[in-house]
Design an enzyme around this catalytic site. Sequence first.
Site, PDB file in Angstrom:
ATOM      1  CB  THR A  48       1.332  -0.116   4.784  1.00 59.00           C
ATOM      2  OG1 THR A  48       1.537  -1.325   4.027  1.00 59.00           O
ATOM      3  CG2 THR A  48       2.640   0.232   5.464  1.00 59.00           C
ATOM      4  N   GLY A  49      -0.110  -2.732   5.840  1.00 62.52           N
ATOM      5  CA  GLY A  49       0.024  -4.063   6.445  1.00 62.52           C
ATOM      6  C   GLY A  49      -1.261  -4.835   6.281  1.00 62.52           C
ATOM      7  N   GLY A  78      -4.758  -5.528   6.687  1.00 58.90           N
ATOM      8  CA  GLY A  78      -5.886  -4.686   7.072  1.00 58.90           C
ATOM      9  C   GLY A  78      -6.698  -5.247   8.225  1.00 58.90           C
ATOM     10  NE  ARG A  89      -9.195  -7.140   3.159  1.00 58.61           N
ATOM     11  CZ  ARG A  89      -8.151  -6.321   3.207  1.00 58.61           C
ATOM     12  NH1 ARG A  89      -8.013  -5.362   2.319  1.00 58.61           N
ATOM     13  NH2 ARG A  89      -7.259  -6.450   4.150  1.00 58.61           N
ATOM     14  CB  VAL A  90     -13.634  -2.669   2.818  1.00 58.49           C
ATOM     15  CG1 VAL A  90     -13.034  -1.318   3.159  1.00 58.49           C
ATOM     16  CG2 VAL A  90     -14.561  -2.549   1.614  1.00 58.49           C
ATOM     17  N   GLY A  91     -10.356  -3.220   3.509  1.00 56.24           N
ATOM     18  CA  GLY A  91      -9.332  -3.279   4.552  1.00 56.24           C
ATOM     19  C   GLY A  91      -9.305  -2.037   5.408  1.00 56.24           C
ATOM     20  CG  ASP A  92      -5.484  -0.943   6.793  1.00 58.61           C
ATOM     21  OD1 ASP A  92      -5.443  -1.902   5.992  1.00 58.61           O
ATOM     22  OD2 ASP A  92      -4.596  -0.069   6.844  1.00 58.61           O
ATOM     23  CB  THR A 150      -0.824  -0.053   1.312  1.00 51.99           C
ATOM     24  OG1 THR A 150      -1.827  -1.033   1.150  1.00 51.99           O
ATOM     25  CG2 THR A 150      -1.471   1.251   1.685  1.00 51.99           C
TER      26      THR A 150
END
Length: 307
Positions: A216-217, A219, A194-197, A167
């Site tokens: 970053t990482g 989520g 899917r939605v991450g952080d 990211t």
Amino acid sequence: MKTLLIHGGAGRIREPSHQALQALRDACKAGLSRDNALDMVVEAVAAMEDSGQFNAGQGSSLNLLGEREMDAGVMTSTGLLGAVAAVRYPRNPVRLARIVAEATDHVLLAGPGADRLAEGLGLPQIPPPSRGIVERYRRLLEEYRRGEYPLYRGNLETARDAGLMDTVGAVAWDGEALAAATSTGGVWLKLPGRVGDTPIPGAGFLATPRLAGSSTGLGEAIIRAMPLQRLDQLLASGLDLHEALKILGRIIEDAVGPGTMGLIAVTSRGEAGIYYNTEGIYTASCTSTSIEASLHMGGGIIMLQGG
Ligand code: ASP
């Protein structure tokens, strides 16, 4: 004095890619060509999205069905806040997030509705993924199938084993305001939807009167740990950024373990720092007198200013 700090993702990065380092330097220049913090972070992130070198914009990962679904968020210490989730249309999700912040009543737009807004406003459409991205998807999908995971599981493990978390994000201080922006294709082979952080304030990005941060990482781990929200609370309790990052690191490792994330932060006191618990993180520190792009290895805290 302007401060701009950017990242190109944290994960299992074994050796520096010259193209990625060059893309970071170019993004620094794009950001430094502007004077206010919001423009600086949006231009730096848009340059990284366009570079194809990171997991954002043109370089975005593909989901389990081989489709792109991108997330981005932008925020300023003066109260602007906008994000988009699971968008497929715009070339620069960060610019669409800025439009959500500046031109709508909303904070977060997702999926086809957000894409319709981008198309309706005439934003450029993202070109199809490169052959390299499609080949990487095919290889990962084969690995995933070999893993014989139970239905709907194993996607994150496959992506994490491949070390793919890159990211992009930027944080800036222009002497008056702070701004943060983050953009991603999300984790490889994620389930569609899917939605991450990245588009979640306090998780993937945050700007308050005290700090601007970008994460970053993984989520799923970042949303559980809400690292930027916690960092802001630690700074509010009077700690300096270095002390706050040390405590935050312990909180993150207790909550979600090592190998999960990295973040960059700048404060209104002029401090700038990096925390990461993954093998590596790409960052660049950009000022009008010097641009330093690096792949940091081994985890820990790096203070670039202050501390
Ligand atoms: N944080 C991103 C996500 O989980 C992935 C990354 O950092 O590359 O969507």
